[in-house]
Scaffold this active site. Structure first.
Site, PDB file in Angstrom:
ATOM      1  N   HIS A  58      39.542  24.636  94.181  1.00 10.64           N
ATOM      2  CA  HIS A  58      40.520  24.117  93.634  1.00 10.64           C
ATOM      3  C   HIS A  58      41.513  25.096  92.999  1.00 10.64           C
ATOM      4  CE1 HIS A  58      41.772  19.689  93.346  1.00 10.64           C
ATOM      5  NE2 HIS A  58      42.540  20.212  92.543  1.00 10.64           N
ATOM      6  N   THR A  81      39.682  15.218  99.235  1.00  5.58           N
ATOM      7  CA  THR A  81      39.229  16.079  98.103  1.00  5.58           C
ATOM      8  C   THR A  81      37.953  15.461  97.473  1.00  5.58           C
ATOM      9  OG1 THR A  81      41.422  16.926  98.121  1.00  5.58           O
ATOM     10  CG2 THR A  81      40.193  17.541  96.269  1.00  5.58           C
TER      11      THR A  81
HETATM   12  C1  LIG Z   1      49.407  22.476  90.227  1.00  5.86           C
HETATM   13  C2  LIG Z   1      48.582  22.174  91.279  1.00  5.86           C
HETATM   14  C3  LIG Z   1      48.193  20.916  91.567  1.00  5.86           C
HETATM   15  C4  LIG Z   1      47.266  20.683  92.589  1.00  5.86           C
HETATM   16  N1  LIG Z   1      47.137  19.384  93.107  1.00  5.86           N
HETATM   17  C5  LIG Z   1      46.169  19.058  94.040  1.00  5.86           C
HETATM   18  C6  LIG Z   1      46.027  17.714  94.571  1.00  5.86           C
HETATM   19  O1  LIG Z   1      47.024  16.794  94.158  1.00  5.86           O
HETATM   20  N2  LIG Z   1      45.221  17.712  95.490  1.00  5.86           N
HETATM   21  C7  LIG Z   1      44.128  18.598  95.903  1.00  5.86           C
HETATM   22  O2  LIG Z   1      43.413  18.435  96.628  1.00  5.86           O
HETATM   23  N3  LIG Z   1      44.479  19.801  95.405  1.00  5.86           N
HETATM   24  C8  LIG Z   1      45.128  20.184  94.357  1.00  5.86           C
HETATM   25  N4  LIG Z   1      45.542  21.276  94.126  1.00  5.86           N
HETATM   26  C9  LIG Z   1      44.691  22.431  94.466  1.00  5.86           C
HETATM   27  C10 LIG Z   1      45.272  22.936  95.788  1.00  5.86           C
HETATM   28  O3  LIG Z   1      45.249  21.988  96.743  1.00  5.86           O
HETATM   29  C11 LIG Z   1      44.637  24.238  96.394  1.00  5.86           C
HETATM   30  O4  LIG Z   1      43.187  24.021  96.431  1.00  5.86           O
HETATM   31  C12 LIG Z   1      44.677  25.416  95.317  1.00  5.86           C
HETATM   32  O5  LIG Z   1      45.958  25.399  94.770  1.00  5.86           O
HETATM   33  C13 LIG Z   1      44.459  26.690  95.703  1.00  5.86           C
HETATM   34  O6  LIG Z   1      44.626  27.774  95.251  1.00  5.86           O
HETATM   35  P1  LIG Z   1      45.682  28.928  94.831  1.00  5.86           P
HETATM   36  O7  LIG Z   1      46.855  28.038  94.081  1.00  5.86           O
HETATM   37  O8  LIG Z   1      45.301  29.819  94.202  1.00  5.86           O
HETATM   38  O9  LIG Z   1      46.415  29.032  96.154  1.00  5.86           O
HETATM   39  C14 LIG Z   1      46.531  21.660  93.332  1.00  5.86           C
HETATM   40  C15 LIG Z   1      46.877  22.829  92.537  1.00  5.86           C
HETATM   41  C16 LIG Z   1      47.765  23.249  91.709  1.00  5.86           C
HETATM   42  C17 LIG Z   1      48.101  24.653  91.472  1.00  5.86           C
END
Ligand SMILES: Cc1cc2nc3c(=O)[nH]c(=O)nc-3n(C[C@H](O)[C@H](O)[C@H](O)COP(=O)(O)O)c2cc1C
Length: 385
Positions: free
Chosen positions: A274, A155
């Site tokens: 993200h 990421t």
């Molecule tokens: C609570 C939460 C924690 C997340 N933690 C990470 C993470 O640790 N690493 C990462 O690459 N993306 C993280 N993301 C982003 C998700 O991988 C993803 O890109 C995103 O949730 C997509 O959007 P959506 O929630 O609308 O489906 C996180 C998203 C949320 C909602």
């Protein structure tokens, strides 16, 4: 669970069932949450053209990196998943195995990557947040490989933590000082409180071993201090050279960044803002997807997430160029709304909706779905006068 007919219903129930600080962390975006809203607005603007009486029964399977998954979607990496519902990560990993979809274990997941890998069978991937210390990156990659994981996403869209105002308002920030308001928040969500009591509060098992024997708060501070805020393409190249499996670069919005990722040998690009959690002024992921598509060709894979809430949204992403899609919040809304059964319902709803939209579009398969199904208005008759 069956009364919940869509992901939005699950979100409403989740909001009632978990404390406000956990809900704010899951649901929130950055700044004024423009990126979060834009993801939805721009997705809804993508219209698809139905064609009937095609005599087809759609096939939703999708091939990615030599594996055929039952569905063209997977579970995006979500840090601190255990905060949303204790045991959520493992419940989702088991669903990934049973449902034939990939699940991506986060560097900062509240379940050890080895445990997720075991529960997900061959369907676990790993997501790396590059640390300032190369030895930590190398060790995480060694561990993921040893656990049988063969696909990794690195990421790149978190050079600094996002401006998460809901977390600040809920005082879900370091140093964490639980006060009366926190105690009330927990006490008024007894199902969550009991489950958390039984499970223990969520930690960062992937990283704990690198920080020495410290308390949770110090560990969290250690993790924040590890964010590599000067990440460069040379670092990504080093990671590419270290990781023997397939590599995706996650968090790409600019086509020139997609080209750079492929130039250093990535096997694919993961378009994402993200989930609107990093940049208020970020373009909607669906718009970036269309722009990035033009530079991703040949065997390179184009993956997308951010804002997808239904199979129909996934079809929109496919038409705009995605080979495969991911969602983050939907699965954790499900887990927060109803534990393992809620998580299963989220997977079921998305799968059923995807099948329905392919049938509605008269499209034989995910593979076949492309821009021919985009309603671009050119088919409209000329307006008289
Ligand atoms: C609570 C939460 C924690 C997340 N933690 C990470 C993470 O640790 N690493 C990462 O690459 N993306 C993280 N993301 C982003 C998700 O991988 C993803 O890109 C995103 O949730 C997509 O959007 P959506 O929630 O609308 O489906 C996180 C998203 C949320 C909602």
């Amino acid at each position: 669970m069956r009364r919940m007919s869509c992901i939005q219903d699950m979100a409403l129930r989740a909001k009632r069932r978990i404390p406000a600080f956990a809900w704010g962390y899951l649901d929130g975006g950055s700044g004024e949450e423009g990126g979060l809203r834009r993801n939805r607005d721009r997705l809804e603007a993508v219209l698809l053209k139905p064609r009937f009486c095609t005599g087809v029964r759609p096939d939703t399977s999708a091939a990615l990196f030599d594996v055929t998954y039952a569905q063209p979607f997977g579970i995006a990496p979500v840090g601190m998943g255990g905060l949303m519902w204790p045991g959520a990560d493992l419940a989702l990993a088991a669903l990934a195995k049973a449902g034939g979809i990939p699940m991506v274990a986060s560097t900062v997941s509240s379940t050890a990557l080895e445990d997720i890998a075991q529960a997900a069978g061959g369907n676990a991937w790993f997501q790396l947040y590059a640390s300032r210390q190369p030895r930590i990156n190398r060790d995480l990659m060694d561990r993921a490989w040893a656990a049988g994981i063969r696909v990794m996403a690195v990421t790149v869209d978190v050079p600094l933590a996002g401006d998460r105002r809901r977390d600040v308002r809920n005082r879900f920030i370091l140093p964490f000082r639980p006060g009366l308001r926190f105690a009330w928040d927990v006490a008024t969500h007894p199902a969550w409180a009991l489950a958390t009591l039984r499970h223990g509060s969520p930690g960062f098992p992937n990283l704990a071993r690198y920080s020495g024997d410290v308390d949770g708060q110090t560990l969290t501070a250690f993790i924040s201090s590890q964010i590599k805020d000067d990440l460069s393409w040379d670092d990504i190249r080093d990671i590419r050279q270290t990781w023997p499996g397939k590599l995706l670069v996650k968090g790409i919005l600019a086509p020139e960044n997609a080209a750079q990722a492929l130039a250093i040998g990535a096997d694919g690009v993961w378009v994402s803002n993200h989930g609107g959690r990093q940049q208020d002024s970020a373009p909607a992921a669906i718009d970036a997807l269309a722009a990035v598509r033009s530079v991703v060709a040949g065997d390179a894979m184009l993956v997308m997430d951010s804002g997808l809430r239904s199979g129909e949204d996934m079809a929109r992403a496919r038409v705009m160029g995605a080979d495969f899609v991911f969602a983050g919040r939907p699965f954790y809304y499900g887990a927060a709304a109803g534990g393992a059964a809620g998580a299963a319902r989220a997977v079921e709803l998305l799968s059923a909706d995807l099948k329905r939209i392919l049938a509605q579009l008269g499209c034989p398969s995910w593979r076949d779905l492309d821009r021919r199904w985009l309603w671009d208005g050119r088919d409209s008759p000329e307006k008289p006068g």
